[in-house]
Design a protein around this motif. Structure first.
Motif: not given
Length: 268
Positions: A48-53, A215-223, A227-228, A234-235
């Motif tokens: 889901x997070x990859x799709x959002x990216x 980075x913003x696309x590190x797995x641990x940072x995607x959430x 989050x919004x 902006x992030x």
């Protein structure tokens, strides 16, 4: 005789192939980038997070990860006489592993070209694990240093270790294989717990030799980024601004060139 460097890559999907297939509109099987085994702190909703990216970013997730891997590979390519393998090749080395110090790393981690200079001068087995300060590159960059220890160089703010070992800042003496399978040390969180349980002997060296390039696309940072979702850009902008303002001491100028490459990527 001094031990040699062995760099062992944890999971590393075929980001280039994924980027190519995504751009050509081919369906992407999530198993091509989702870990086959459970990893601490890895998001369960990664698909889901990859799709959002990919919905919110003009540069697709797979292309971003391919470029970050390329930047990291360049740092490893500059390590003289270092051997490099993937995790699934580790067991095939056998007793030869005792000639190496093993550094586990992710495919976006960086290493100093002087790493080998900081290994003990002989093949002593008086330690189990070498431990170094670690730079965590992020919007607010931090150098992790064990509580009460010195660090010759600090990038960003200094902070105590959260775990005994961090990402790619620890090198495992290959002779440890006589006591335990080295794969138990693959993940830094599990390795920290294992070291406590088995009373492993750490040798601390007060020099930065590695960067975990979050980075913003590190797995641990995607959430966090999503989050919004409407504020995701902006992030990313804050991340780029934070890196652009980062002061990098000349003692670790090998970091600066890579930071410029990351800024260029995420400025897009």
């Amino acid at each position: 005789m001094q031990k040699q460097l062995l760099l062992v890559t944890r999971q590393s999907p075929d980001w280039v192939g994924l980027a190519r297939d995504f751009k050509q509109g081919r369906p992407i099987d999530p198993d091509r980038f989702r870990p086959a085994e459970s990893i601490p702190s890895f998001p369960e909703n990664i698909v889901e997070l990859v799709d959002l990216w990919n919905t919110h970013s003009p540069v697709d997730f797979f292309s971003c990860r391919a470029r970050l891997k390329e930047i990291a590979d360049d740092t490893i390519a500059r390590l003289p006489d270092a051997r490099r393998i993937s995790c699934d090749e580790l067991d095939s080395i056998g007793a030869e592993i005792e000639n190496f110090v093993v550094f586990f790393h992710d495919d976006d981690d960086w290493y100093s070209p002087d790493l080998a200079d900081y290994l003990p001068a002989n093949s002593t087995d008086s330690y189990d694990v070498l431990v170094f300060p670690l730079v965590r590159l992020w919007t607010d960059t931090i150098t992790f240093v064990p509580d009460g220890r010195n660090a010759r160089t600090v990038v960003g703010q200094r902070k105590n270790f959260g775990f005994r070992y961090q990402s790619n800042n620890y090198g495992v003496n290959g002779s440890l294989r006589q006591q335990t399978p080295l794969m138990t040390m693959k993940d830094h969180i599990l390795a920290s717990a294992h070291a406590e349980a088995c009373a492993l002997r750490d040798l601390y060296i007060d020099q930065v030799i590695g960067v975990t390039a979050k980075s913003p696309c590190s797995a641990s940072r995607l959430s966090v980024i999503f989050s919004e979702p409407d504020k995701a850009q902006e992030h990313v902008r804050a991340y780029v601004d934070g890196l652009a303002a980062l002061e990098i001491p000349p003692e670790v100028n090998w970091i600066a060139e890579r930071v410029d490459s990351v800024i260029e990527l995420f400025s897009r």
